[in-house]
Design a protein around this motif. Structure first.
Motif, PDB file in Angstrom:
ATOM      1  N   PHE A  63       0.831  -1.207   0.000  1.00 11.17           N
ATOM      2  CA  PHE A  63       0.000   0.000   0.000  1.00 11.17           C
ATOM      3  C   PHE A  63       0.863   1.253   0.000  1.00 11.17           C
ATOM      4  CE2 PHE A  63       0.831  -0.075   4.535  1.00 11.17           C
ATOM      5  CZ  PHE A  63       0.659   1.231   4.981  1.00 11.17           C
ATOM      6  N   ILE A  64       2.027   1.207   0.655  1.00 12.51           N
ATOM      7  CA  ILE A  64       2.931   2.361   0.663  1.00 12.51           C
ATOM      8  C   ILE A  64       3.557   2.541  -0.718  1.00 12.51           C
ATOM      9  CG2 ILE A  64       4.891   3.445   1.818  1.00 12.51           C
ATOM     10  CD1 ILE A  64       4.423   1.534   4.170  1.00 12.51           C
ATOM     11  N   ILE A  65       3.887   1.431  -1.377  1.00 12.37           N
ATOM     12  CA  ILE A  65       4.433   1.504  -2.730  1.00 12.37           C
ATOM     13  C   ILE A  65       3.415   2.154  -3.666  1.00 12.37           C
ATOM     14  CG2 ILE A  65       5.256   0.154  -4.689  1.00 12.37           C
ATOM     15  CD1 ILE A  65       6.270  -1.939  -2.641  1.00 12.37           C
ATOM     16  N   ALA A  66       2.152   1.720  -3.587  1.00 16.11           N
ATOM     17  CA  ALA A  66       1.106   2.307  -4.432  1.00 16.11           C
ATOM     18  C   ALA A  66       0.966   3.792  -4.150  1.00 16.11           C
ATOM     19  CB  ALA A  66      -0.223   1.583  -4.187  1.00 16.11           C
ATOM     20  N   PHE A  67       0.961   4.166  -2.886  1.00 18.19           N
ATOM     21  CA  PHE A  67       0.851   5.569  -2.504  1.00 18.19           C
ATOM     22  C   PHE A  67       2.029   6.375  -3.016  1.00 18.19           C
ATOM     23  CE2 PHE A  67       2.240   8.825   0.536  1.00 18.19           C
ATOM     24  CZ  PHE A  67       1.149   9.682   0.517  1.00 18.19           C
ATOM     25  N   GLY A  68       3.243   5.879  -2.782  1.00 19.13           N
ATOM     26  CA  GLY A  68       4.435   6.633  -3.144  1.00 19.13           C
ATOM     27  C   GLY A  68       4.579   6.848  -4.632  1.00 19.13           C
ATOM     28  N   VAL A  69       4.357   5.788  -5.424  1.00 18.83           N
ATOM     29  CA  VAL A  69       4.476   5.920  -6.881  1.00 18.83           C
ATOM     30  C   VAL A  69       3.439   6.892  -7.408  1.00 18.83           C
ATOM     31  CG1 VAL A  69       4.211   4.698  -9.070  1.00 18.83           C
ATOM     32  CG2 VAL A  69       5.535   3.654  -7.219  1.00 18.83           C
ATOM     33  N   THR A  70       2.205   6.775  -6.942  1.00 11.16           N
ATOM     34  CA  THR A  70       1.142   7.645  -7.438  1.00 11.16           C
ATOM     35  C   THR A  70       1.383   9.092  -7.036  1.00 11.16           C
ATOM     36  OG1 THR A  70      -0.401   5.801  -7.168  1.00 11.16           O
ATOM     37  CG2 THR A  70      -1.351   7.965  -7.540  1.00 11.16           C
ATOM     38  N   LYS A  71       1.780   9.317  -5.798  1.00  7.05           N
ATOM     39  CA  LYS A  71       2.037  10.690  -5.351  1.00  7.05           C
ATOM     40  C   LYS A  71       3.208  11.295  -6.109  1.00  7.05           C
ATOM     41  CE  LYS A  71       2.458  13.562  -1.236  1.00  7.05           C
ATOM     42  NZ  LYS A  71       3.766  14.054  -0.885  1.00  7.05           N
ATOM     43  N   ALA A  72       4.260  10.513  -6.336  1.00  6.41           N
ATOM     44  CA  ALA A  72       5.412  11.020  -7.063  1.00  6.41           C
ATOM     45  C   ALA A  72       5.037  11.420  -8.489  1.00  6.41           C
ATOM     46  CB  ALA A  72       6.520   9.967  -7.080  1.00  6.41           C
ATOM     47  N   MET A  73       4.299  10.564  -9.179  1.00  7.19           N
ATOM     48  CA  MET A  73       3.887  10.873 -10.544  1.00  7.19           C
ATOM     49  C   MET A  73       2.959  12.086 -10.579  1.00  7.19           C
ATOM     50  SD  MET A  73       5.531   8.739 -12.375  1.00  7.19           S
ATOM     51  CE  MET A  73       4.747   9.090 -13.943  1.00  7.19           C
ATOM     52  N   THR A  74       2.089  12.217  -9.584  1.00  7.63           N
ATOM     53  CA  THR A  74       1.196  13.367  -9.526  1.00  7.63           C
ATOM     54  C   THR A  74       1.973  14.646  -9.262  1.00  7.63           C
ATOM     55  OG1 THR A  74      -0.553  11.926  -8.678  1.00  7.63           O
ATOM     56  CG2 THR A  74      -0.906  14.290  -8.485  1.00  7.63           C
ATOM     57  N   ASN A  75       2.982  14.592  -8.399  1.00  7.51           N
ATOM     58  CA  ASN A  75       3.835  15.756  -8.170  1.00  7.51           C
ATOM     59  C   ASN A  75       4.468  16.233  -9.469  1.00  7.51           C
ATOM     60  OD1 ASN A  75       3.455  15.827  -5.392  1.00  7.51           O
ATOM     61  ND2 ASN A  75       5.223  14.553  -4.956  1.00  7.51           N
ATOM     62  N   LEU A  76       4.972  15.283 -10.259  1.00  8.55           N
ATOM     63  CA  LEU A  76       5.618  15.627 -11.516  1.00  8.55           C
ATOM     64  C   LEU A  76       4.607  16.224 -12.490  1.00  8.55           C
ATOM     65  CD1 LEU A  76       8.295  15.535 -13.053  1.00  8.55           C
ATOM     66  CD2 LEU A  76       7.661  13.245 -13.859  1.00  8.55           C
ATOM     67  N   ALA A  77       3.433  15.616 -12.558  1.00  4.38           N
ATOM     68  CA  ALA A  77       2.399  16.116 -13.466  1.00  4.38           C
ATOM     69  C   ALA A  77       1.871  17.476 -13.030  1.00  4.38           C
ATOM     70  CB  ALA A  77       1.247  15.113 -13.537  1.00  4.38           C
ATOM     71  N   ALA A  78       1.894  17.742 -11.719  1.00  2.00           N
ATOM     72  CA  ALA A  78       1.338  19.000 -11.213  1.00  2.00           C
ATOM     73  C   ALA A  78       2.035  20.209 -11.825  1.00  2.00           C
ATOM     74  CB  ALA A  78       1.438  19.042  -9.692  1.00  2.00           C
ATOM     75  N   GLY A  79       3.352  20.102 -12.035  1.00  2.00           N
ATOM     76  CA  GLY A  79       4.067  21.217 -12.643  1.00  2.00           C
ATOM     77  C   GLY A  79       3.566  21.520 -14.036  1.00  2.00           C
ATOM     78  N   ALA A  80       3.356  20.463 -14.841  1.00  2.00           N
ATOM     79  CA  ALA A  80       2.845  20.658 -16.199  1.00  2.00           C
ATOM     80  C   ALA A  80       1.393  21.121 -16.177  1.00  2.00           C
ATOM     81  CB  ALA A  80       2.979  19.361 -16.992  1.00  2.00           C
ATOM     82  N   LEU A  81       0.620  20.611 -15.241  1.00  2.77           N
ATOM     83  CA  LEU A  81      -0.798  20.971 -15.182  1.00  2.77           C
ATOM     84  C   LEU A  81      -1.009  22.439 -14.843  1.00  2.77           C
ATOM     85  CD1 LEU A  81      -2.210  17.820 -13.358  1.00  2.77           C
ATOM     86  CD2 LEU A  81      -2.656  18.498 -15.718  1.00  2.77           C
ATOM     87  N   THR A  82      -0.065  23.045 -14.104  1.00  2.00           N
ATOM     88  CA  THR A  82      -0.231  24.460 -13.760  1.00  2.00           C
ATOM     89  C   THR A  82      -0.115  25.363 -14.983  1.00  2.00           C
ATOM     90  OG1 THR A  82       2.118  24.604 -13.171  1.00  2.00           O
ATOM     91  CG2 THR A  82       0.532  24.234 -11.377  1.00  2.00           C
ATOM     92  N   ALA A  83       0.421  24.836 -16.083  1.00  2.00           N
ATOM     93  CA  ALA A  83       0.460  25.623 -17.315  1.00  2.00           C
ATOM     94  C   ALA A  83      -0.925  25.707 -17.968  1.00  2.00           C
ATOM     95  CB  ALA A  83       1.465  25.016 -18.296  1.00  2.00           C
ATOM     96  N   ARG A  84      -1.820  24.767 -17.607  1.00  2.00           N
ATOM     97  CA  ARG A  84      -3.152  24.733 -18.218  1.00  2.00           C
ATOM     98  C   ARG A  84      -4.264  25.072 -17.241  1.00  2.00           C
ATOM     99  NH1 ARG A  84      -4.184  19.439 -21.643  1.00  2.00           N
ATOM    100  NH2 ARG A  84      -5.954  20.782 -22.186  1.00  2.00           N
ATOM    101  N   PHE A  85      -4.015  24.835 -15.958  1.00  2.00           N
ATOM    102  CA  PHE A  85      -5.049  25.060 -14.948  1.00  2.00           C
ATOM    103  C   PHE A  85      -4.485  25.938 -13.830  1.00  2.00           C
ATOM    104  CE2 PHE A  85      -5.715  20.842 -16.795  1.00  2.00           C
ATOM    105  CZ  PHE A  85      -7.015  20.959 -17.278  1.00  2.00           C
ATOM    106  N   ARG A  86      -5.377  26.636 -13.174  1.00  2.00           N
ATOM    107  CA  ARG A  86      -4.963  27.446 -12.028  1.00  2.00           C
ATOM    108  C   ARG A  86      -4.688  26.544 -10.828  1.00  2.00           C
ATOM    109  NH1 ARG A  86      -5.773  33.012 -12.045  1.00  2.00           N
ATOM    110  NH2 ARG A  86      -6.566  33.818 -14.034  1.00  2.00           N
ATOM    111  N   ARG A  87      -3.864  27.057  -9.929  1.00  2.00           N
ATOM    112  CA  ARG A  87      -3.517  26.266  -8.754  1.00  2.00           C
ATOM    113  C   ARG A  87      -4.765  25.908  -7.934  1.00  2.00           C
ATOM    114  NH1 ARG A  87       1.167  28.237 -10.565  1.00  2.00           N
ATOM    115  NH2 ARG A  87       2.980  28.789  -9.348  1.00  2.00           N
TER     116      ARG A  87
END
Length: 432
Positions: A63-87
């Motif tokens: 469960f920690i592996i699932a959490f960590g991988v998903t959170k890490a990928m979301t962190n990375l995507a968040a930077g790109a998403l801020t170019a299209r969406f507001r914080r």
């Protein structure tokens, strides 16, 4: 210099005092963010072994592996998403995704449901925590970044620890499920409601860009790929921060899974384990208020290097005093909490120092990707080593790896004053 905020025509200024109300709202939002993930700190590893009968440590830590991988990928995507969406839009979306989590943890009919809930929790944490820290950095400007990140992380991790303590107590009096998990409903409801009230910080970013001493030249490469490469390897200081962040959260992921099992194996009950699991993030959280301020005064590097070495000492104490398990657990939690408090805001501030405002969100996203992939790495390493060599060997490995990470941080990270920040990811690349 100021800009207007649309219809209200109010001046926009950078600074903690100038934006105290919005800053305070975001602090409270991050209390809710931390509280939601704190639900899992004490009970979920024991739910895996006691409720669902899992015998493999690696399976329990999945469960920690699932959490960590998903959170890490979301962190990375968040930077790109801020170019299209507001914080603010991303912050609200993160809360909506987190709505099912406490219910799934409370009534999951199989371990697979727990793992799936942690996928949703990872997305929730990646979006909400990323946006609260970025919005606070937007509000305060470059002079108070250490304090801003310290307050943000203090709010989140103090809530993690307090919730771990509370769930440990509730598990003792009401059982492992469903009562301890259902307090998460309060965190989701409050976090979503407050996020709808918070103002977006786009105008503050525009103001900082206008005031920045080195404008970003047109045509410079600020793409996600360029920013990720710069933060991960090309820039020496960002590389040092990224590896330290990864190992720091590897420690958290490892203790998340290992400590409840290690100390129950040595005779401690749920309340005592809850104390150990709660004390670590509470000290981690509260300690970031003075250490964040200190990072603005003495620099980032001393806190990062010494903080990693203090964490390493925490693991050594956990084993050296294991014949007195409560003392071992408490002292280990104290050292781990203080060491992490030294490291956490200094790392975020250091990454912010080295990134131009035009690509800072991407750099922070890349750094937070590596930092939070540490959750998954810690759980994976812990599961493999614990199954093969035992829990004690896993703690020894963590101590050694953390000490090495501190030495690498000492070699790679440099202080980088705001007026000398790199202009773009490609401009930063040659520094090795």
């Amino acid at each position: 210099m100021s800009v207007a905020t649309g219809a209200a025509a109010r001046p926009v200024r950078l600074g903690l005092r100038e934006n105290w109300l919005q800053f305070t709202l975001l602090v409270v939002v991050n209390v809710c963010v931390g509280g939601l993930v704190g639900l899992e700190r004490t009970t979920v590893p024991l739910i895996g072994s006691h409720v669902f009968g899992l015998t493999s440590d690696l399976a329990v830590f999945s469960f920690i592996i699932a959490f960590g991988v998903t959170k890490a990928m979301t962190n990375l995507a968040a930077g790109a998403l801020t170019a299209r969406f507001r914080r603010k839009q991303l912050l609200v979306t993160g809360w909506l995704i987190g709505v099912p989590v406490p219910f799934a943890l409370a009534w999951a009919p199989s371990w697979g449901w727990i793992v799936a809930a942690n996928v949703l929790l990872g997305v929730n944490q990646g979006l909400t925590w990323s946006m609260t820290v970025n919005m606070k950095i937007d509000l305060v400007g470059p002079a108070r970044r250490g304090l801003a990140t310290g307050l943000n992380e203090a709010a989140g991790y103090t809530a993690v620890g307090a919730t771990a303590l509370l769930t440990g107590y509730l598990a003792t009096t009401h059982g492992l499920r469903p009562v301890p998990e259902l307090i998460g409903v309060v965190f989701v409801a409050a976090g979503l409601a407050l996020s709808l009230v918070v103002h977006d910080t786009a105008d503050h970013v525009a103001l900082e860009l206008a005031q920045h001493p080195r404008p970003l030249p047109s045509g410079e490469d600020t793409t996600l790929a360029a920013t990720f490469a710069c933060t991960s390897w090309h820039d020496r200081s960002l590389r040092g921060a990224s590896q330290a962040g990864l190992v720091n959260n590897l420690n958290d992921g490892l203790t998340w899974g290992v400590f409840p099992l290690l100390f129950t194996d040595h005779g401690l009950g749920l309340a005592a384990v809850g104390l150990i699991k709660g004390l670590y993030p509470i000290l981690w959280g509260l300690g970031q208020i003075p250490t964040g301020h200190l990072a603005d005064r003495i620099g980032r590097k001393p806190l990062i290097v010494h903080g990693m070495l203090v964490q390493s000492a925490g693991f050594v104490l956990a084993l050296a005093l294991l014949d007195r398990p409560l003392l071992a657990g408490v002292l280990s939690a104290v050292f781990l909490g203080i060491g992490t408090a030294m490291v956490y805001p200094a790392l975020i501030a250091s990454v912010s120092d080295h990134a131009h405002p035009a690509w800072r969100v991407g750099a922070l996203g890349a750094y937070r990707f590596w930092r939070d992939i540490g959750y998954a790495a810690g759980a994976l390493v812990a599961g493999i080593l614990a199954d093969a060599l035992g829990l004690n060997a896993t703690v020894v490995a963590a101590a050694a790896l953390t000490a090495v990470s501190g030495l690498l941080a000492a070699r790679w990270i440099t202080e980088h004053p705001a007026e000398h920040r790199p202009k773009s990811p490609s401009a930063a690349a040659p520094r090795r």
